[in-house]
Design an enzyme around this catalytic site. Sequence first.
Site, PDB file in Angstrom:
ATOM      1  N   VAL B  17       0.839  -1.182   0.000  1.00 28.98           N
ATOM      2  CA  VAL B  17       0.000   0.000   0.000  1.00 28.98           C
ATOM      3  C   VAL B  17       0.877   1.236   0.000  1.00 28.98           C
ATOM      4  O   VAL B  17       0.650   2.178  -0.744  1.00 28.98           O
ATOM      5  CB  VAL B  17      -0.934  -0.003   1.222  1.00 28.98           C
ATOM      6  CG1 VAL B  17      -1.661   1.315   1.310  1.00 28.98           C
ATOM      7  CG2 VAL B  17      -1.901  -1.147   1.103  1.00 28.98           C
ATOM      8  N   ARG B  18       1.919   1.180   0.781  1.00 26.52           N
ATOM      9  CA  ARG B  18       2.802   2.324   0.844  1.00 26.52           C
ATOM     10  C   ARG B  18       3.382   2.589  -0.525  1.00 26.52           C
ATOM     11  O   ARG B  18       3.440   3.715  -0.983  1.00 26.52           O
ATOM     12  CB  ARG B  18       3.921   2.052   1.845  1.00 26.52           C
ATOM     13  CG  ARG B  18       4.791   3.277   2.050  1.00 26.52           C
ATOM     14  CD  ARG B  18       5.810   3.053   3.130  1.00 26.52           C
ATOM     15  NE  ARG B  18       6.770   2.051   2.748  1.00 26.52           N
ATOM     16  CZ  ARG B  18       7.287   1.175   3.583  1.00 26.52           C
ATOM     17  NH1 ARG B  18       6.919   1.161   4.825  1.00 26.52           N
ATOM     18  NH2 ARG B  18       8.157   0.291   3.169  1.00 26.52           N
ATOM     19  N   GLU B  20       2.139   1.845  -3.440  1.00 28.35           N
ATOM     20  CA  GLU B  20       1.134   2.417  -4.319  1.00 28.35           C
ATOM     21  C   GLU B  20       1.007   3.906  -4.051  1.00 28.35           C
ATOM     22  O   GLU B  20       0.943   4.708  -4.962  1.00 28.35           O
ATOM     23  CB  GLU B  20      -0.220   1.773  -4.052  1.00 28.35           C
ATOM     24  CG  GLU B  20      -0.314   0.359  -4.529  1.00 28.35           C
ATOM     25  CD  GLU B  20      -1.246   0.220  -5.713  1.00 28.35           C
ATOM     26  OE1 GLU B  20      -2.129   1.069  -5.869  1.00 28.35           O
ATOM     27  OE2 GLU B  20      -1.059  -0.724  -6.478  1.00 28.35           O
ATOM     28  N   ARG B  21       0.927   4.231  -2.787  1.00 35.94           N
ATOM     29  CA  ARG B  21       0.686   5.613  -2.422  1.00 35.94           C
ATOM     30  C   ARG B  21       1.819   6.497  -2.876  1.00 35.94           C
ATOM     31  O   ARG B  21       1.627   7.581  -3.380  1.00 35.94           O
ATOM     32  CB  ARG B  21       0.564   5.708  -0.898  1.00 35.94           C
ATOM     33  CG  ARG B  21      -0.707   5.121  -0.422  1.00 35.94           C
ATOM     34  CD  ARG B  21      -1.451   6.160   0.374  1.00 35.94           C
ATOM     35  NE  ARG B  21      -2.728   5.607   0.792  1.00 35.94           N
ATOM     36  CZ  ARG B  21      -2.917   5.094   1.984  1.00 35.94           C
ATOM     37  NH1 ARG B  21      -1.959   5.109   2.870  1.00 35.94           N
ATOM     38  NH2 ARG B  21      -4.082   4.603   2.291  1.00 35.94           N
ATOM     39  N   LEU B  22       3.021   5.988  -2.661  1.00 37.64           N
ATOM     40  CA  LEU B  22       4.171   6.826  -2.968  1.00 37.64           C
ATOM     41  C   LEU B  22       4.397   6.933  -4.462  1.00 37.64           C
ATOM     42  O   LEU B  22       4.926   7.914  -4.936  1.00 37.64           O
ATOM     43  CB  LEU B  22       5.432   6.254  -2.310  1.00 37.64           C
ATOM     44  CG  LEU B  22       5.559   6.573  -0.830  1.00 37.64           C
ATOM     45  CD1 LEU B  22       6.836   5.994  -0.281  1.00 37.64           C
ATOM     46  CD2 LEU B  22       5.537   8.068  -0.608  1.00 37.64           C
TER      47      LEU B  22
END
Lengths: 679, 598
Positions: B17-18, B20-22
Amino acid sequence: MAKSALILCMDVGFNMSNSGPGEESPFDQAKRVIQKFVQRQVFAETKDELALVLFGTDSTKNPLDNDDQYQNITVHRNLMVPDFKLLEEIENQIHPESQQADCIFDIALNVCVLVENTTIHKLDRRNIVLLTDLNSPVSSDNLDVIIENLKQADITLQFLPGQKRPRTEGRPGHGEAHHQLCMFKRIERRPMAWPCQLTIGSALSIRIVGYKAVTEEKLKKSWKTVDAQTNQKDDVKRETVYCLDDDNETEVQKEDIIQGFRYGSDIVPFSKVDQEQMKYTHDGKCFAVLGFTKQSSVQRHRFMGTQVIKIFPGKDDEHAAVALSALIQALHELQMVAIVRYAYDRRSNPQVGAAFPCIKQDHECLMYVQLPFMEDLRHFTFPSLENNSKFTPSDEQLSAVDSLIDSMMLVEEDEDGKQKDIFKVHDIPNPAFQRLFQCLHHRAVNPGTPLPAMESWLKATLECPEVIRERCQSALGEIKNKFTLTQVEKKKKLKTSAQIFGKDSDEPEAKKAKEDEADEEFNLADIAEGSVTSVGSVDPARDFRTLIRQKTLTFEEVCKQLTHRIEQLLGNKSTDYYMKSITCVEAFREQSVKLGNADLYNSYLQLLKSSIPTQGLESFWELLVQDGVTLISEDEVEGSTVTRNEARQFLVTERIEEAAAHPAEDPGDVDDLVRIVLL
Amino acid sequence: EGYGEQLPLKLGGATCVREERLTGRDSLVFLVDASKEMFIKGEDGAPSNFDMTMQVVRTVYTSKIISSHRDLIALVFYGTEHSKNPNDTFKHVYVYHDLDEPGAKRVQDVDALRGEKGAKLAAETLGCGPSSLGDALWCCANLYSDIKLRLSHKRLMIFTCREQPHGGDNVKDRQARTKASDLKETGVVIDLIHLMKPGGFDVSLFFRDIVSPPEDESELGLQLEPCEKLDDLQKRVRAKEQKKRATARINLCLGDGLNVAVGLYATAVTARKPPPVKLYRESNEAVRSKTRTFHTQTGSLLLPSEIKKAQTYGKKQIEMEKDEVDFIKKFDDPGLVLMGFKPMEKLKLHHHIKPSVFLYPEEGEIKGSACLFSALLKKCSEKNVYALCRCIARRNNPPRFVALVPQNEEVDDAKVQINPPGFNVIYLPYADDVRTLDLPRCTSASQEQVDKMKDIVTKLRFKYKSDAFENPVIQKHYRNLEALALDMMAPEEVEDLIMPKVEQIDRRLGSLVDEFKNLVYPANYNPESKPAAKRKTGAEKKPKVEVSMDQIKVHVQNGTLGKLTVPVLKEACKQFGVRTTGTKKQELIDALMDQLSS
């Protein structure tokens, strides 16, 4: 379900306290064994009932107590389901006593028959377990008579004896008994029969019954939230409110909410009623053959789902058994599998899967495994390893790996040519459950003390077997020599901002100190020149520090300027700006701690956190979390209203809420649910 | 959130998830040649290259809607007569869809360009004109730069059947090369999906310098034959269209600090219907939910420090702090630890508790990983063994044991990779996960019976392919949504591919069924009759079991409520006035225990 009763008879007489210097006394051993056993029963939540009878007690309390017979025997607890109260009593109330009970077997039997009458339930199985060092007088003639009596009463006698024994052969040794007891009971579920018909076309059907054979077992109980003060669940209430995504976060009543679904960029309102009417429906329970295919065309790594179902012929149906056997053997001989449509019932989604033939010495069955749908697959292409000269291992390297594999084989042939597997995963109890129960038990009987370390036997089961570890040493050394493995220095990987700015904790202290010095000098120079008058945009954190030292502006004013800059930076929504913002927040924190003023910083950070969803600052927050930039606690600055725990939780909770915000939809397969309801 | 976000969340957890977010959104631009040559039909009325391309584009649109609706897609034509692009800077470039999330309308737009009618519409709206690939690429570059969102993966696919779009015009060729290299410099990956044309497609004439070099330097990409069949085209686009992402990057420790960096990839994930979005009735806008925990009596919000976690066992409630709950779950840092090796036959079919994942070296983390990994793969495969490892994929996850099963690379005739090289990670069951079954006594069939069944099996042989079956539940759901989104009268019919084709089966088997039945079933036997049905009616008639309040109390005291059935427990709740929302047995028991044991 078979319910059984078990009567634990523990000798607590004076003979049990004898032990050599430094040895654990038989009493202590027996007590430990009983504790482990009861623990297991409690956590397994079996409905089996258990009674505890003590022999050799100073006082007497039992139903047969009269004048001189049955003295020094205490029925500590009548037959009932074991609970923590019993565990606490064992821990605190059972001590070595000074009497000796005579004719322990004989008495045990009589007492136990009576104790058994204390339960209102019908019992399918009865056990008596005797814990004694067997130093009590007993003749073997007598023993035979007793055993015969027990047989007639349909009672099984087991020994869980102390260490100083055995005078009689064929009983389990202590070590074994204890090791078995170390583990909490593995979860046992009653298999639920799933009767159905296997169909091939419209004309051929075979009555079958399916059982879940392998599935990832979960614990029945989960954590509940309770109030920390009262420990009451009812004191805590969770409430979900809905609001519009506007500046005011306007709250919306539940009645005014309808549901919709995303179709790419569109959101389509789609009421529950409509959805129910339009959704895919089917005829329910089904095990229908679509066709047959070669076993090799069903790849092992394409297995889907979370279970393996074994399919047997319908109960007490000999004809079905023959028909199914014909199919199983035909598939086996042809090396083929059936591709089937499987539906548990009307409410669950149908699947496509493979039914493999399984022929064992004592039984035949089909084994059903779910296979993927087209939508489940992701076709990733990976660079070839073979055609790339950079990655091609040399012959020397290959032979080093070859010997490593040879030295680490977990399956060996013994002298008789029999294969011996020294690491059977399916014999290992799930360590997560074992550990949870260990900790729960500890907390229950030793309240107020920190949780214990993992038990050593559990730790050992998770490690590479000692014999393998020793045997592979030289091969491993060879691999180290032949292969070069170097950690790649991360240049631009945005892992944590600390890494980017070279403030990793791994950094040598000396270097850090030096940087601090440089920082100091730099700032002094700045002050001398008086060049900094406000928090600029180039290096706001530096300006901020400088201004605070200069003290020409108030702390509040400087903080205001800094937060203003942070807002500007965050508006850019780019990682580089986020990094810069983080140094600002860190500087803000550092100076606030230095000056002993936590309020401004804390309220700003709380404000920042609350604005995450509206401002879309999730990734920025992630970075803050990674760097552990949290509230200033009272431990750091006196007068802060935040406790250390709250400061720690401040970052942690975000993640939980996030997880809760995207609940995974329950799979269509409701059989688990159904099973629990029916249980 | 749609399930595009959910999948990695469930699989890879925090790491993914991290990431993807970044990294932001993925994007894909279809740059399609609209010249006359593209519209030439194949032999025997086979679809034109243009038609095939539109079918593929449609498939990608709809599959993105299902699997990753947040990805951005654009559709641009070049070699058109008419022009449509921002400010109409570029002649003969037609931006049909600019970079955006695909939606129902766009699927319809693409549909309109398919088939006979589509060719007509294309002739009207696009028309055929001179080509300038340079202008087209420049236009695409502008599409990228106009996007305010952060883009992670940028891919551009050129569909054409012309090996020299400018007919040898050196100036235009050079301009196109310059623009292509500009694009590549900004991180755009350019692929060529070259389509069949008479005389073959020579990539070296022009396109070699336009496309991005293949990932693995083995020139796999350029040796590909041009696509002739829709199937091949679909496959090739699909292989490129999904950006692979590791759900976790961890070390595989062979022992003694010897680490190989590996990535875990989820290659098969159960696709589910996405969860519904909550909307405000008045405006149909999405609402956010906020969950708050507060004190029942005082009504004040509870801070995390003011709550604890608890479980009840043996009639005792045991409390823990939240971080203690995490502490209990933590066994070790994430990673794979080698235990040893076992012969492949030790891995049983029934050792299955969840879908496997794929393991591939991460040369970018530890240099040399690929080489050691490759050696391990080769040797495991040669010796027919698998590696047994302890696996902790994420922080605070309890360990699982896994089998690393070697998989050699496999490519099909068109040199498209079918199986990548690496290890499949098979999750193994613990003792708790294997259930003890009472094995029924079995009667074996005679060889004659078996042989008859073999005839049946042989008649119904087919070639299984793992991507042959669509999920009817999901397809139906999206057809419904599509119909609602596009105001269609009725949703498009979904063919249930996992329904047995009964008539066809019956026809194929013919008399075999009766012959088999005569061999195994007696004359009056009917396998359809359900003895279970009888029991059912019996159960309905069974009088309700009454349990007195005193008996309930005894059960509460002894902790034996579990012996009672759910209806009895529900009745007991009513009698004692215990309010419970739960319907599960455990919930009912807990409610009764809470109320009555205190």
